[in-house]
Each structure stands twice: as structure tokens, then as C-alpha cells.
Design a protein around this motif. Structure first.
Motif, PDB file in Angstrom:
ATOM      1  N   PRO A  59       0.828  -1.196   0.000  1.00  0.00           N
ATOM      2  CA  PRO A  59       0.000   0.000   0.000  1.00  0.00           C
ATOM      3  C   PRO A  59       0.875   1.263   0.000  1.00  0.00           C
ATOM      4  CG  PRO A  59      -0.592  -1.468   1.818  1.00  0.00           C
ATOM      5  CD  PRO A  59       0.652  -1.987   1.237  1.00  0.00           C
ATOM      6  N   ARG A  60       0.393   2.273  -0.701  1.00  0.00           N
ATOM      7  CA  ARG A  60       1.125   3.532  -0.775  1.00  0.00           C
ATOM      8  C   ARG A  60       0.141   4.687  -0.935  1.00  0.00           C
ATOM      9  NH1 ARG A  60       4.158   2.856  -6.662  1.00  0.00           N
ATOM     10  NH2 ARG A  60       2.318   2.635  -7.942  1.00  0.00           N
ATOM     11  N   ASP A  61       0.681   5.884  -0.824  1.00  0.00           N
ATOM     12  CA  ASP A  61      -0.175   7.071  -0.935  1.00  0.00           C
ATOM     13  C   ASP A  61      -0.906   7.085  -2.276  1.00  0.00           C
ATOM     14  OD1 ASP A  61      -0.018   8.363   1.425  1.00  0.00           O
ATOM     15  OD2 ASP A  61       1.601   9.711   0.844  1.00  0.00           O
ATOM     16  N   PRO A 119      -6.784   2.449   5.174  1.00  0.00           N
ATOM     17  CA  PRO A 119      -7.523   3.536   4.532  1.00  0.00           C
ATOM     18  C   PRO A 119      -6.585   4.576   3.926  1.00  0.00           C
ATOM     19  CG  PRO A 119      -7.741   3.652   6.919  1.00  0.00           C
ATOM     20  CD  PRO A 119      -7.066   2.367   6.610  1.00  0.00           C
ATOM     21  N   ARG A 120      -7.058   5.253   2.916  1.00  0.00           N
ATOM     22  CA  ARG A 120      -6.323   6.335   2.229  1.00  0.00           C
ATOM     23  C   ARG A 120      -5.076   5.829   1.503  1.00  0.00           C
ATOM     24  NH1 ARG A 120      -4.128   9.972   5.414  1.00  0.00           N
ATOM     25  NH2 ARG A 120      -4.055   8.638   7.226  1.00  0.00           N
ATOM     26  N   THR A 121      -5.033   4.555   1.199  1.00  0.00           N
ATOM     27  CA  THR A 121      -3.869   4.037   0.457  1.00  0.00           C
ATOM     28  C   THR A 121      -4.339   3.353  -0.825  1.00  0.00           C
ATOM     29  OG1 THR A 121      -3.900   1.863   1.481  1.00  0.00           O
ATOM     30  CG2 THR A 121      -2.638   3.557   2.615  1.00  0.00           C
ATOM     31  N   ALA A 151       3.499  -9.781  -1.924  1.00  0.00           N
ATOM     32  CA  ALA A 151       3.699  -8.425  -1.401  1.00  0.00           C
ATOM     33  C   ALA A 151       3.289  -8.304   0.065  1.00  0.00           C
ATOM     34  CB  ALA A 151       2.906  -7.423  -2.232  1.00  0.00           C
ATOM     35  N   GLY A 152       2.660  -9.354   0.594  1.00  0.00           N
ATOM     36  CA  GLY A 152       2.238  -9.319   1.998  1.00  0.00           C
ATOM     37  C   GLY A 152       0.932  -8.586   2.205  1.00  0.00           C
ATOM     38  N   TYR A 238       8.907 -19.220  -0.146  1.00  0.00           N
ATOM     39  CA  TYR A 238       8.962 -18.911   1.283  1.00  0.00           C
ATOM     40  C   TYR A 238       9.324 -20.084   2.179  1.00  0.00           C
ATOM     41  CZ  TYR A 238       7.283 -14.340   0.179  1.00  0.00           C
ATOM     42  OH  TYR A 238       7.206 -13.074  -0.325  1.00  0.00           O
TER      43      TYR A 238
ATOM     44  N   THR B  53       6.533 -12.075   4.946  1.00  0.00           N
ATOM     45  CA  THR B  53       6.686 -10.978   3.993  1.00  0.00           C
ATOM     46  C   THR B  53       5.702  -9.874   4.367  1.00  0.00           C
ATOM     47  OG1 THR B  53       6.526 -10.336   1.670  1.00  0.00           O
ATOM     48  CG2 THR B  53       5.046 -12.063   2.402  1.00  0.00           C
ATOM     49  N   GLY B  54       5.964  -8.680   3.900  1.00  0.00           N
ATOM     50  CA  GLY B  54       5.013  -7.605   4.163  1.00  0.00           C
ATOM     51  C   GLY B  54       5.701  -6.284   4.365  1.00  0.00           C
ATOM     52  N   PHE B  55       4.934  -5.327   4.769  1.00  0.00           N
ATOM     53  CA  PHE B  55       5.388  -3.946   4.896  1.00  0.00           C
ATOM     54  C   PHE B  55       5.209  -3.515   6.340  1.00  0.00           C
ATOM     55  CE2 PHE B  55       1.286  -4.714   3.053  1.00  0.00           C
ATOM     56  CZ  PHE B  55       0.446  -4.130   3.946  1.00  0.00           C
ATOM     57  N   ILE B  57       3.620  -1.694   9.351  1.00  0.00           N
ATOM     58  CA  ILE B  57       2.362  -1.078   9.804  1.00  0.00           C
ATOM     59  C   ILE B  57       2.666  -0.322  11.097  1.00  0.00           C
ATOM     60  CG2 ILE B  57       0.004  -1.522  10.605  1.00  0.00           C
ATOM     61  CD1 ILE B  57       0.118  -4.149   8.957  1.00  0.00           C
ATOM     62  N   LYS B  69      11.499  14.104   4.993  1.00  0.00           N
ATOM     63  CA  LYS B  69      11.064  14.206   3.596  1.00  0.00           C
ATOM     64  C   LYS B  69      10.821  15.662   3.206  1.00  0.00           C
ATOM     65  CE  LYS B  69       7.580  11.933   0.801  1.00  0.00           C
ATOM     66  NZ  LYS B  69       6.235  11.358   0.847  1.00  0.00           N
ATOM     67  N   TYR B  83       3.204   3.132   4.484  1.00  0.00           N
ATOM     68  CA  TYR B  83       2.288   3.693   3.484  1.00  0.00           C
ATOM     69  C   TYR B  83       1.855   5.125   3.805  1.00  0.00           C
ATOM     70  CZ  TYR B  83      -0.472   1.121   6.914  1.00  0.00           C
ATOM     71  OH  TYR B  83      -0.949   0.588   8.080  1.00  0.00           O
ATOM     72  N   HIS B  84       2.173   5.603   5.012  1.00  0.00           N
ATOM     73  CA  HIS B  84       1.923   7.014   5.320  1.00  0.00           C
ATOM     74  C   HIS B  84       3.206   7.631   5.869  1.00  0.00           C
ATOM     75  CE1 HIS B  84      -2.245   6.731   4.481  1.00  0.00           C
ATOM     76  NE2 HIS B  84      -2.566   5.993   5.502  1.00  0.00           N
ATOM     77  N   THR B 124      -4.983   4.678  11.999  1.00  0.00           N
ATOM     78  CA  THR B 124      -4.950   4.643  10.537  1.00  0.00           C
ATOM     79  C   THR B 124      -5.764   5.764   9.890  1.00  0.00           C
ATOM     80  OG1 THR B 124      -6.780   3.102  10.568  1.00  0.00           O
ATOM     81  CG2 THR B 124      -4.570   2.159  10.350  1.00  0.00           C
ATOM     82  N   ALA B 125      -6.591   6.455  10.721  1.00  0.00           N
ATOM     83  CA  ALA B 125      -7.440   7.497  10.151  1.00  0.00           C
ATOM     84  C   ALA B 125      -6.627   8.724   9.745  1.00  0.00           C
ATOM     85  CB  ALA B 125      -8.529   7.898  11.145  1.00  0.00           C
ATOM     86  N   ARG B 126      -5.441   8.872  10.317  1.00  0.00           N
ATOM     87  CA  ARG B 126      -4.597  10.017   9.964  1.00  0.00           C
ATOM     88  C   ARG B 126      -3.141   9.567   9.926  1.00  0.00           C
ATOM     89  NH1 ARG B 126      -6.846  13.779  14.251  1.00  0.00           N
ATOM     90  NH2 ARG B 126      -8.628  12.457  13.899  1.00  0.00           N
ATOM     91  N   ASP B 127      -2.283  10.431   9.428  1.00  0.00           N
ATOM     92  CA  ASP B 127      -0.874  10.074   9.363  1.00  0.00           C
ATOM     93  C   ASP B 127      -0.327   9.887  10.775  1.00  0.00           C
ATOM     94  OD1 ASP B 127      -0.923  10.217   6.651  1.00  0.00           O
ATOM     95  OD2 ASP B 127      -0.190  12.269   6.531  1.00  0.00           O
TER      96      ASP B 127
END
Lengths: 245, 224
Positions: A59-61, A119-121, A151-152, A238, B53-55, B57, B69, B83-84, B124-127
Motif C-alpha cells: 500500500p502507498r499514498d 484507509p487512504r492508500t 507483497a504481503g 517462502y 513478507t510484508g510492509f 504497519i 522528507k 504507506y503514510h 490509521t485514520a490520519r498520518d
């Protein structure tokens, strides 16, 4: 794609199809997970003569921002055929058909992915058809599902897909290019095998009610075979050998 | 059910038994299903899948390493490999007396600077809101930055961080681990740094965790 071939024998007297398969046999399917270093998740599939590469980002912006949803993440899918993927050069700009297939693949994946947690992604799925041989939407859906898992992205189930159809008055599994062009019906099916839910069902052609039911049953059998190959691709990456189950 | 304990699972795989669904597990029609590729464990009547695997959170209280940034007149935006972006308010550094017309944010932190920060709110509702005030937090002026999969971090800091302590003591290196998969190494010796980077790269690319301690020790013992 590729034009119609005249005088092609779709099914001989022994029930063997133009490419040597039986009516209830799929083409050879191989899937490899994690083939792209720069993508969050990826997969490469060879489904008969189809060769398709899938890459997942996110997920990304979300850009543009107005597309973002404050309640859930969104899934975006781009199905694209390379100009060299078919016999006659295909214009690289998205065609009406590619836009349609992008939409149906997106809708086939949405019941499986759990984007409400983000959300928002946006999660972007890019599907590049390197070589087309009939049934690219099913093959692309299979690759996309493996790439999303790689990608998980949290998923309720993998989505597997296979087409069934009708050619030479017989119901057949995994319709190839000739059968798609000269056959009587083509029915791509997307399926979540553990949840027992169909996420993609299209039909191009004419079937009786009885044939329709049998065609779905046949297609689901094909989906289950593809599902085993999807699982093996992920296990191979994996769990090393895939025998730790 | 004992046969499902310590088992590798894929999304959609059923976890038999009647447990409470926890991390990466959902309950669907009285069946427990895994939602990730990982290792299923049963602890205290809860079914958990540790993802392979994953990103990242963002979760409250996580220590992460981020890169500045950009900034507005009120906040810094920090890339936290998620993601944020993380939001660091200016008053976190300048205090309550912060005045945008008097203070210049770039005098403290510039674009590209590395910072060790802690997540204050992972909503998760905001950054996610982050802070730079606290023990082991602040601007990182020197060191080598290594990036590995965030899914591997839990393995690295498991057993109360004994693996990291072993690496630190045997190489005379200071290691700061961000839960977001970013790691900063500080060492006087270039060869020790190379060894540690090799360890992390091996850990990142390996999916088979068996004999990992021995494999790490073997790399650390090289040329000693």
C-alpha cells in the motif's frame, strides 16, 4: 488476437483437441513468485503459450489524492499487452479490451484483499502480457493473486482462475487461442477455493442451461488445479522446498 | 489442535481448532483462516500467523528510523518506510513556545536527515504522529544505514534481543534497529561493518530460519 484459422480441427474423433489435450485437461502451467526486485510483490506465469508478468506496489499514498477513500484502501489494476505479445503489432495505448480486462480482474481480486485495514492508500497491480495465447485474463488473474500474496497484502484467500468453454459441440477446459476464435463458447472463471466463492464469471457464446452448469463445474476443477500450482509457487519461495506443510 | 501448531500457512489456509483469531487470522463461518504467508503459532488460546513478507504497519510505541522528507511551518514529514509519512510537530523540538515567525524548522532538521523516532499514535485514520523526545531518540549524525524487510525485524529482536547483543559484543558495534526495517550501524572497523551487513543481507534473503544462529555465528567468525 491473431486472426481466425480456417480448417482447424478443434476436436478429432478420439476426443483430442488441436493442441493434443483431452477435453478436461489444462495446458501446462508454471508460476514463479518474487521475480522482480523493485516491486513489493511479483509473479511470473506461463499458462500454455501465455507469458505474463505481474508486479504489485503498495500500500502507498494515493495520487491523485481525490481517488483516496478515507474508509478503505483501493485496488488499482492495469492489464497491458506488449506490442510484441501478438502476431501483428499491437498499439501500446490501452485498448477498450484492456480497460475491460483491467476492470474485471480488479473486481475479481477485491473480495480477496483486505484493504479496509489501510484507509487512504492504494495497492497497484501491473500485469504485462509478454506473449498471448488465449485465456490471458485468467492467467493474469492467477499471477496477480500470487503477486499480491508475495507483497504481503492481507488476503482472505488466493484467487485462482481458469476458463472452460465449448468447441466442436463438446465442453472443454482451458480454452486456447484457436478454440477461443473458432469455438462456440468461452467462460473465464475466477474462484476463491477455500471460501468457495466465484469472483469472476464471464461468458462469450451460447450454452444451454445444462451446459452452463457443467461448464462451471468443469471450470472450477481447472481453478482447483491452478490453485495447487499457485500454492507451490509461494511455498517454493517462502518455505524453500514446499514440503513443510 | 496440535497438528496446526507451528505450521507454515498461506492466505486462505484453514487453521483447525477453536482459538481466538489474533494477528493475520480471521474467523469466517466458524473457520479460522490465515490471511498472510507465514508461520502459525498458538499462544494462550490465540491463533497467530507471524508473516514472512510484508510492509511496516505503524503501531504506537514502535521505535523507527526515518528520513526527513519535507517540512511545513508547523511539522516535519518523515519517510518511515510505510504507506503514510510520520508527522513530527515542530513543538516537539522547539517546545511550547514555538512560533513559526521566529523559529526556522530547517535549523534543526533538514531534508534527508536521519532520525530515530517513536510512534505516538498509529491511528490509521490520519498520518502517524511521531516524537523525537525520549531515550535513544534524536537525529542520527553518523553510521551505516541498512534496510531489510520489516517482517524480519521481529525475528531479529526476538529472545529479548539476544541475537543483536551477540552481534554487538562480538563486533564492537552499536546497532539501532527500527521496527520499520531500517537499521543504523556504528563501528570503528570497516571489516566488522561488512560482516554485519552480510549477516543482515543473509537474514533478509533467507526464508529458512533453521540453524540461523549458527549461520550468523559462522559469518561473524570469518577471518577472525
Amino acid at each position: 488476437m491473431g486472426g481466425r484459422e480456417a480448417n482447424v480441427v478443434l476436436l478429432d474423433e478420439n476426443g483430442i483437441r488441436s493442441d493434443g489435450r483431452k477435453v478436461n485437461e489444462t495446458r501446462k502451467v508454471t508460476i514463479k513468485a518474487g521475480v522482480l526486485k523493485n516491486a513489493s510483490g511479483s509473479a511470473y506465469i506461463e499458462f500454455g503459450g501465455n507469458k505474463i508478468l505481474a508486479g504489485v506496489f503498495g500500500p502507498r499514498d494515493v495520487h491523485p489524492k481525490h481517488m483516496s477513500n478515507p474508509d478503505t484502501g483501493i485496488l488499482r489494476v492495469r492489464y497491458h499487452m506488449e506490442p510484441f505479445s501478438v502476431g501483428e503489432r499491437k498499439k501500446p495505448a490501452p485498448s477498450r479490451r484492456e480497460i475491460e480486462i483491467s476492470k474485471v480482474i480488479k473486481e475479481a481480486l477485491e473480495p480477496a484483499v483486505m484493504l479496509e485495514k489501510f484507509p487512504r492508500t492504494a495497492v497497484d497491480v501491473f500485469l504485462e502480457v509478454l506473449q498471448a495465447d488465449g485465456g490471458t485474463r485468467c492467467a493474469a488473474l492467477d499471477a496477480a493473486s500470487v503477486a499480491l500474496a508475495d507483497a504481503g497484502i492481507p488476503m482472505r484467500d488466493l484467487v485462482c482462475a481458469c476458463a472452460s468453454g465449448k468447441a466442436a459441440d463438446a465442453l472443454i477446459l482451458d480454452v486456447n487461442n484457436e478454440e477461443d476464435q473458432a469455438g462456440q463458447a468461452d467462460m473465464p472463471i475466477g474462484y476463491m477455493p477455500n471460501l468457495g466463492k466465484i469472483t469472476l464469471l464471464q461468458l462469450d457464446g451460447v450454452l444451454t442451461a445444462d451446459e452452463y452448469k457443467k461448464c462451471i463445474e468443469l471450470g472450477l476443477e481447472g481453478c482447483k488445479q491452478v490453485y495447487e500450482i499457485q500454492k507451490n509457487a509461494l511455498r517454493e519461495k517462502y518455505f524453500s522446498s514446499g514440503d513443510k506443510d | 489442535m496440535s497438528e496446526n501448531k507451528n505450521q507454515f500457512v498461506l492466505p486462505g489456509d484453514t487453521i483447525s481448532g477453536s482459538y481466538e483469531p489474533a494477528q493475520n487470522v480471521i474467523l469466517n463461518d466458524n473457520r479460522l483462516l490465515s490471511t498472510a504467508i507465514g508461520f502459525c503459532e498458538i499462544n494462550d488460546n490465540e491463533a497467530n500467523v507471524s508473516p514472512l513478507t510484508g510492509f511496516y504497519i505503524p503501531r504506537s510505541d514502535d521505535l523507527v528510523i526515518g528520513k526527513i522528507k519535507s517540512h511545513t511551518s508547523m511539522v516535519w514529514e518523515i519517510d518511515i518506510n510505510s504507506y503514510h509519512v510520520g508527522i513530527l510537530p515542530a513543538f516537539d523540538i522547539f517546545g511550547k513556545d514555538y512560533n513559526p515567525s521566529k523559529h526556522d524548522l530547517s535549523s534543526k532538521l533538514n531534508v534527508g536527515d536521519l532520525v530515530a523516532i517513536r510512534i505516538v499514535s498509529g491511528d490509521t485514520a490520519r498520518d502517524p504522529l511521531v516524537t523525537i523526545s525520549g531515550e535513544n531518540l534524536g537525529k542520527i549524525d553518523s553510521g551505516e544505514l541498512v534496510k531489510i524487510s520489516p517482517a524480519k525485524i521481529s525475528y531479529l529482536i526476538s529472545k529479548h534481543g539476544s541475537m543483536i547483543q551477540t552481534i554487538e559484543s562480538s563486533t564492537d558495534t552499536s546497532i539501532t534497529i527500527g521496527q520499520n526495517g531500517l537499521i543504523v550501524l556504528k563501528s570503528e572497523s570497516g571489516s566488522n561493518l561488512d560482516k554485519i551487513i552480510k549477516v543482515f543481507k543473509m537474514l533478509d534473503s533467507t526464508t529458512d530460519d533453521s540453524n540461523m544462529d549458527e549461520k550468523i555465528q559462522k559469518i561473524l567468525d570469518e577471518n577472525n
